[in-house]
Scaffold this active site. Structure first.
Site, PDB file in Angstrom:
ATOM      1  N   GLN A  42     113.900  37.398 -50.231  1.00  0.00           N
ATOM      2  CA  GLN A  42     113.489  35.998 -50.194  1.00  0.00           C
ATOM      3  C   GLN A  42     114.219  35.313 -49.052  1.00  0.00           C
ATOM      4  OE1 GLN A  42     113.537  33.881 -53.978  1.00  0.00           O
ATOM      5  NE2 GLN A  42     114.134  32.002 -52.956  1.00  0.00           N
ATOM      6  N   HIS A  91     129.618  28.024 -54.093  1.00  0.00           N
ATOM      7  CA  HIS A  91     128.693  28.686 -55.005  1.00  0.00           C
ATOM      8  C   HIS A  91     129.020  30.169 -55.038  1.00  0.00           C
ATOM      9  CE1 HIS A  91     125.589  25.364 -53.820  1.00  0.00           C
ATOM     10  NE2 HIS A  91     126.594  24.894 -54.521  1.00  0.00           N
ATOM     11  N   TYR A 127     118.834  31.277 -45.077  1.00  0.00           N
ATOM     12  CA  TYR A 127     119.563  32.307 -45.800  1.00  0.00           C
ATOM     13  C   TYR A 127     118.596  33.218 -46.520  1.00  0.00           C
ATOM     14  CZ  TYR A 127     119.419  28.807 -49.603  1.00  0.00           C
ATOM     15  OH  TYR A 127     119.022  27.867 -50.526  1.00  0.00           O
TER      16      TYR A 127
END
Length: 186
Positions: free
Chosen positions: A45, A60, A129
């Site tokens: 993805q 995160h 990303y």
């Protein structure tokens, strides 16, 4: 050919400096190739985020997902912290800039699962990303961006933060079942 550099500070982190092809029209760079990290799971993805100067995102981390970051516009201070129990680099922190104002410096960074990651937008930025797992809200975890135990020196003052990032727990308050474990990586 891209230059691949494995971090000595945090096990499994890889910095990629792609080859740049320039001519009067501009430049071209391959920002990711799976063959650069053949031991890693395939990236499945791609995401893009545009952030305003002064924004801070993170820290995160994921138990089941690796990330590959590339700043295509602007400059971001990237900070990584190894949370993985049993890692040879557990507790280590790495800070560096991705991107450049004049496109002269192009780099990407591979971040393995269990390594906390965040960035501060030094300028307006565009960050893309890639991830090796689909978004799973149960795997969207965090630790306080300003945790004194981690001791990050951010390059911005008075950051713009999301509600989520304002409420991430301190390192000492992460639940045991949410502590990442080290697995042999790249």
């Amino acid at each position: 050919m891209a230059e691949i550099q494995r971090s000595e500070t945090i096990s499994g982190v890889v910095i990629v400096e792609p080859q740049i092809f320039q001519d009067p029209r501009g430049f071209f760079a391959e920002t990711w190739r799976q063959e650069w990290l053949p031991e890693s799971r395939p990236m499945i993805q791609s995401n893009r985020a545009d952030r305003s100067k002064g924004t801070l995102v993170g820290l995160h981390y994921h138990l089941n997902q690796a990330d590959y970051w590339y700043v295509s516009h602007g400059v971001a201070q990237v900070v990584l912290h190894d949370l993985r129990q049993g890692s040879p680099t557990q507790g280590s922190t790495l800070s560096f800039n991705l991107g450049s104002l004049d496109q002269s410096e192009q780099k990407g960074v591979y971040i393995p699962p269990g390594v906390a990651h965040g960035f501060a937008a030094i300028t307006d930025i565009t960050i893309t990303y890639l991830v090796d797992n689909y978004n799973d809200p149960n795997d969207e975890l965090g630790v306080a961006w300003n945790d004194e135990q981690i001791g990050i020196v951010w390059e911005i003052e008075n950051p713009i933060l999301s509600e989520r990032d304002q409420s991430n727990p301190l390192l000492t308050n992460i639940q045991d079942d949410l502590q990442p474990l080290y697995q042999a990586d790249l």
